[in-house]
Motif scaffolding. Structure first.
Motif, PDB file in Angstrom:
ATOM      1  N   GLN A 128      -5.859  15.430   2.263  1.00  0.00           N
ATOM      2  CA  GLN A 128      -6.548  15.074   3.517  1.00  0.00           C
ATOM      3  C   GLN A 128      -7.873  14.478   3.536  1.00  0.00           C
ATOM      4  OE1 GLN A 128      -6.509  18.937   5.699  1.00  0.00           O
ATOM      5  NE2 GLN A 128      -7.624  18.011   7.430  1.00  0.00           N
ATOM      6  N   GLU A 129      -8.620  15.234   2.491  1.00  0.00           N
ATOM      7  CA  GLU A 129      -9.977  14.650   2.373  1.00  0.00           C
ATOM      8  C   GLU A 129      -9.982  13.256   2.015  1.00  0.00           C
ATOM      9  OE1 GLU A 129     -14.023  16.022   0.098  1.00  0.00           O
ATOM     10  OE2 GLU A 129     -12.055  17.079  -0.460  1.00  0.00           O
ATOM     11  N   ILE A 130      -9.202  12.783   1.328  1.00  0.00           N
ATOM     12  CA  ILE A 130      -9.270  11.182   0.702  1.00  0.00           C
ATOM     13  C   ILE A 130      -8.251  10.486   1.646  1.00  0.00           C
ATOM     14  CG2 ILE A 130     -10.228  11.691  -1.515  1.00  0.00           C
ATOM     15  CD1 ILE A 130      -7.508  11.263  -2.510  1.00  0.00           C
ATOM     16  N   GLN A 131      -7.863  11.141   2.776  1.00  0.00           N
ATOM     17  CA  GLN A 131      -6.575  10.349   3.166  1.00  0.00           C
ATOM     18  C   GLN A 131      -7.066   8.828   3.854  1.00  0.00           C
ATOM     19  OE1 GLN A 131      -4.997  12.395   6.635  1.00  0.00           O
ATOM     20  NE2 GLN A 131      -3.333  11.247   7.087  1.00  0.00           N
ATOM     21  N   ASP A 132      -8.301   8.807   4.460  1.00  0.00           N
ATOM     22  CA  ASP A 132      -8.604   7.490   4.835  1.00  0.00           C
ATOM     23  C   ASP A 132      -8.925   6.507   3.944  1.00  0.00           C
ATOM     24  OD1 ASP A 132     -10.762   9.057   4.008  1.00  0.00           O
ATOM     25  OD2 ASP A 132     -12.357   8.070   5.223  1.00  0.00           O
ATOM     26  N   VAL A 133      -9.292   6.942   2.694  1.00  0.00           N
ATOM     27  CA  VAL A 133      -9.072   5.748   1.468  1.00  0.00           C
ATOM     28  C   VAL A 133      -8.039   6.015   0.257  1.00  0.00           C
ATOM     29  CG1 VAL A 133     -11.681   5.731   1.534  1.00  0.00           C
ATOM     30  CG2 VAL A 133     -10.836   7.437   0.332  1.00  0.00           C
ATOM     31  N   SER A 134      -6.911   6.772   0.739  1.00  0.00           N
ATOM     32  CA  SER A 134      -5.914   6.831  -0.393  1.00  0.00           C
ATOM     33  C   SER A 134      -5.040   5.672  -0.439  1.00  0.00           C
ATOM     34  CB  SER A 134      -5.133   7.859   0.287  1.00  0.00           C
ATOM     35  OG  SER A 134      -4.158   7.631   1.407  1.00  0.00           O
ATOM     36  N   VAL A 135      -5.664   4.984  -1.319  1.00  0.00           N
ATOM     37  CA  VAL A 135      -5.031   3.681  -1.825  1.00  0.00           C
ATOM     38  C   VAL A 135      -4.569   3.802  -3.322  1.00  0.00           C
ATOM     39  CG1 VAL A 135      -6.576   2.193  -0.063  1.00  0.00           C
ATOM     40  CG2 VAL A 135      -7.403   2.564  -2.477  1.00  0.00           C
ATOM     41  N   SER A 136      -4.040   2.668  -3.477  1.00  0.00           N
ATOM     42  CA  SER A 136      -3.461   3.075  -4.919  1.00  0.00           C
ATOM     43  C   SER A 136      -3.648   1.361  -5.659  1.00  0.00           C
ATOM     44  CB  SER A 136      -2.064   3.445  -4.962  1.00  0.00           C
ATOM     45  OG  SER A 136      -1.009   2.391  -4.571  1.00  0.00           O
ATOM     46  N   SER A 137      -3.800   1.398  -6.951  1.00  0.00           N
ATOM     47  CA  SER A 137      -3.855   0.179  -7.429  1.00  0.00           C
ATOM     48  C   SER A 137      -2.399  -0.703  -7.317  1.00  0.00           C
ATOM     49  CB  SER A 137      -4.072   0.593  -9.257  1.00  0.00           C
ATOM     50  OG  SER A 137      -5.195   1.046  -9.438  1.00  0.00           O
ATOM     51  N   THR A 138      -1.242   0.079  -7.093  1.00  0.00           N
ATOM     52  CA  THR A 138      -0.154  -0.576  -6.957  1.00  0.00           C
ATOM     53  C   THR A 138       0.013  -1.562  -5.586  1.00  0.00           C
ATOM     54  OG1 THR A 138       1.039   1.120  -8.076  1.00  0.00           O
ATOM     55  CG2 THR A 138       2.443  -0.329  -6.642  1.00  0.00           C
ATOM     56  N   LYS A 139      -0.642  -0.873  -4.539  1.00  0.00           N
ATOM     57  CA  LYS A 139      -0.866  -1.586  -3.291  1.00  0.00           C
ATOM     58  C   LYS A 139      -1.686  -2.726  -3.385  1.00  0.00           C
ATOM     59  CE  LYS A 139       0.002   2.477  -0.287  1.00  0.00           C
ATOM     60  NZ  LYS A 139      -0.818   3.313   0.533  1.00  0.00           N
ATOM     61  N   ILE A 140      -2.837  -2.549  -4.075  1.00  0.00           N
ATOM     62  CA  ILE A 140      -3.767  -3.729  -4.385  1.00  0.00           C
ATOM     63  C   ILE A 140      -3.074  -4.843  -5.162  1.00  0.00           C
ATOM     64  CG2 ILE A 140      -6.005  -4.347  -5.274  1.00  0.00           C
ATOM     65  CD1 ILE A 140      -6.976  -1.383  -5.012  1.00  0.00           C
ATOM     66  N   ARG A 141      -2.413  -4.713  -6.072  1.00  0.00           N
ATOM     67  CA  ARG A 141      -1.524  -5.617  -6.849  1.00  0.00           C
ATOM     68  C   ARG A 141      -0.443  -6.243  -6.032  1.00  0.00           C
ATOM     69  NH1 ARG A 141      -0.884  -1.007 -10.726  1.00  0.00           N
ATOM     70  NH2 ARG A 141      -2.399  -1.256 -12.114  1.00  0.00           N
ATOM     71  N   LYS A 142      -0.031  -5.622  -5.212  1.00  0.00           N
ATOM     72  CA  LYS A 142       0.952  -6.109  -4.288  1.00  0.00           C
ATOM     73  C   LYS A 142       0.316  -7.161  -3.362  1.00  0.00           C
ATOM     74  CE  LYS A 142       4.746  -5.007  -0.954  1.00  0.00           C
ATOM     75  NZ  LYS A 142       4.260  -5.730   0.239  1.00  0.00           N
ATOM     76  N   ALA A 143      -0.829  -6.810  -2.834  1.00  0.00           N
ATOM     77  CA  ALA A 143      -1.640  -7.595  -1.989  1.00  0.00           C
ATOM     78  C   ALA A 143      -2.022  -8.791  -2.630  1.00  0.00           C
ATOM     79  CB  ALA A 143      -2.646  -7.000  -1.332  1.00  0.00           C
ATOM     80  N   LEU A 144      -2.490  -8.798  -4.129  1.00  0.00           N
ATOM     81  CA  LEU A 144      -3.027 -10.078  -4.530  1.00  0.00           C
ATOM     82  C   LEU A 144      -1.851 -10.825  -5.023  1.00  0.00           C
ATOM     83  CD1 LEU A 144      -5.310  -8.002  -7.050  1.00  0.00           C
ATOM     84  CD2 LEU A 144      -5.934  -9.558  -5.255  1.00  0.00           C
ATOM     85  N   ASN A 145      -0.611 -10.500  -5.446  1.00  0.00           N
ATOM     86  CA  ASN A 145       0.523 -11.087  -5.563  1.00  0.00           C
ATOM     87  C   ASN A 145       1.174 -11.884  -4.329  1.00  0.00           C
ATOM     88  OD1 ASN A 145       0.855 -10.632  -8.456  1.00  0.00           O
ATOM     89  ND2 ASN A 145       1.846  -8.756  -7.995  1.00  0.00           N
ATOM     90  N   GLU A 146       0.691 -11.280  -3.114  1.00  0.00           N
ATOM     91  CA  GLU A 146       1.127 -12.099  -2.049  1.00  0.00           C
ATOM     92  C   GLU A 146      -0.160 -12.959  -1.333  1.00  0.00           C
ATOM     93  OE1 GLU A 146       1.919  -8.802   0.360  1.00  0.00           O
ATOM     94  OE2 GLU A 146       3.819  -8.368  -0.449  1.00  0.00           O
ATOM     95  N   GLY A 147      -1.323 -13.156  -2.062  1.00  0.00           N
ATOM     96  CA  GLY A 147      -2.329 -13.558  -1.738  1.00  0.00           C
ATOM     97  C   GLY A 147      -2.920 -13.265  -0.592  1.00  0.00           C
ATOM     98  N   ASN A 148      -3.061 -11.923  -0.292  1.00  0.00           N
ATOM     99  CA  ASN A 148      -3.409 -11.204   1.009  1.00  0.00           C
ATOM    100  C   ASN A 148      -4.889 -10.651   0.320  1.00  0.00           C
ATOM    101  OD1 ASN A 148      -4.232  -9.845   3.106  1.00  0.00           O
ATOM    102  ND2 ASN A 148      -2.263  -8.912   3.521  1.00  0.00           N
ATOM    103  N   MET A 149      -6.004 -11.815   0.462  1.00  0.00           N
ATOM    104  CA  MET A 149      -7.338 -11.083  -0.008  1.00  0.00           C
ATOM    105  C   MET A 149      -7.887 -10.255   0.879  1.00  0.00           C
ATOM    106  SD  MET A 149      -6.946 -12.561  -2.967  1.00  0.00           S
ATOM    107  CE  MET A 149      -8.668 -11.402  -3.237  1.00  0.00           C
ATOM    108  N   THR A 150      -7.584 -10.529   2.193  1.00  0.00           N
ATOM    109  CA  THR A 150      -8.290  -9.646   3.077  1.00  0.00           C
ATOM    110  C   THR A 150      -7.998  -7.919   2.825  1.00  0.00           C
ATOM    111  OG1 THR A 150      -8.424 -11.037   4.903  1.00  0.00           O
ATOM    112  CG2 THR A 150      -8.650  -8.945   5.454  1.00  0.00           C
ATOM    113  N   LEU A 151      -6.853  -7.877   2.619  1.00  0.00           N
ATOM    114  CA  LEU A 151      -6.034  -6.479   2.487  1.00  0.00           C
ATOM    115  C   LEU A 151      -6.741  -5.906   0.996  1.00  0.00           C
ATOM    116  CD1 LEU A 151      -4.357  -4.144   3.557  1.00  0.00           C
ATOM    117  CD2 LEU A 151      -2.480  -5.250   2.354  1.00  0.00           C
ATOM    118  N   ALA A 152      -6.545  -6.784   0.192  1.00  0.00           N
ATOM    119  CA  ALA A 152      -6.861  -6.344  -1.268  1.00  0.00           C
ATOM    120  C   ALA A 152      -8.280  -6.114  -1.449  1.00  0.00           C
ATOM    121  CB  ALA A 152      -6.506  -7.371  -2.434  1.00  0.00           C
TER     122      ALA A 152
END
Length: 309
Positions: free
Chosen positions: A155-179
């Motif tokens: 709950q404490e990190i819900q607003d920043v619960s991101v993962s390296s996997t999600k970032i890799r996916k964004a980069l592989n899609e060229g979505n720099m804003t999201l990454a």
């Protein structure tokens, strides 16, 4: 920050407040934990410590893993140092290390080597052989060996619960804003400027070819990007192409940066290039003149973007 390349190399006269994990990307989710570590060591009584591993455990334990990492070792060290961590231990991960039981890991490493006072970890942390031990086991070890366990709740990190996997996916899609939003900084590539075919120079768009030696580094989706380069601590903006240069029948992937209002000789220098925005897909043009026309438009689009930010 002191850097150690093995658990056995670490020495300190103080007890430690520590965390552990792969920390690939050192993204905003990681920083929530790292901030808590540094807050606990502000009085100088204890030392902050991060234990991480290389190669990435998946490279060792998953036979066909083709995982690409967000940071090289040097990049990860730089990002961790910026958080104020005092000690970084990058331990070689191998099958022998992976076979340590949870109790062996806690007793021989956390207690005997790191003189642990407190460990601060995420809510989903698992450790020990086959990752069978969980937070409850760690709390039990803490009671047995006399150290504190602080858990960062979901709950404490819900607003920043991101993962390296999600970032890799964004980069592989060229979505720099999201990454970049997930990372908390602009994704960057570090490498040496090497000589290329120098074709860009002939059409008014000289480029610096970036050679990245670490084959495990994730290279984002092919295309044209708006970038910011750091050269000798100076920021220079420009645009970068990742791809195969199909208009001139390129045979291998290259990373080429055209820097605006910059003409210094930087061959042999190490530079860092941050990717700000994906501009367009790589494409094959019918002629070099059509390519030049598109590059002029790319530069206009890049400058318009940079004037807005």
């Amino acid at each position: 920050m002191k850097l150690f390349h093995s658990i056995n190399d670490f020495q300190s006269t103080k007890k430690t407040i520590l965390t552990l994990g792969t920390f690939d990307g050192v993204h905003i989710g990681h920083k929530k934990i790292l901030e808590r570590i540094t807050q606990n060591t502000e009085n100088g009584k204890y030392e902050s410590l991060v234990l991480t591993f290389f190669p990435h455990p998946r490279m060792v334990l998953q036979e066909k893993s083709e995982i690409k990492l967000l940071n090289t070792i040097a990049e990860k060290s730089k990002l961790l140092e910026a958080t104020g961590i005092e000690n970084l231990v990058i331990h070689p991960f191998n099958e022998s290390f992976s076979r340590l039981t949870a109790e062996e890991f806690v007793h021989s490493i956390l207690v005997d080597q790191f003189h642990i006072q407190k460990i601060i970890i995420g809510h989903d942390h698992r450790f020990g052989r086959n990752r069978t031990a969980n937070i409850d086991d760690l709390i039990a070890f803490g009671l047995e060996y006399g150290f504190e366990v602080e858990q960062i709740s979901a709950q404490e990190i819900q607003d920043v619960s991101v993962s390296s996997t999600k970032i890799r996916k964004a980069l592989n899609e060229g979505n720099m804003t999201l990454a970049n939003n997930y990372l908390g900084y602009s994704y960057f590539l570090s490498g040496e400027v090497v000589k290329g075919k120098q074709l860009g120079r002939t059409i008014g768009f000289p480029t610096a070819n970036i050679q990245i030696d670490e084959d495990y580094k994730l290279i984002p989706k092919a295309g044209v990007y708006i970038v910011k380069a750091l050269i000798d601590q100076k920021e220079v903006f420009g645009m970068m192409n990742i791809g195969f240069n199909p208009t001139v029948n390129g045979q291998k992937q290259t990373i080429e940066v055209n820097l605006f209002d910059f003409d210094a000789d930087i061959y042999g220098k190490k530079i860092e290039v941050s990717l700000l925005q994906h501009l367009r897909e790589e494409q094959k043009f019918g002629s070099v003149d059509l390519l030049k026309e598109q590059l002029n438009q790319d530069k206009k689009d890049a400058l318009a973007f940079l004037n807005r930010v």
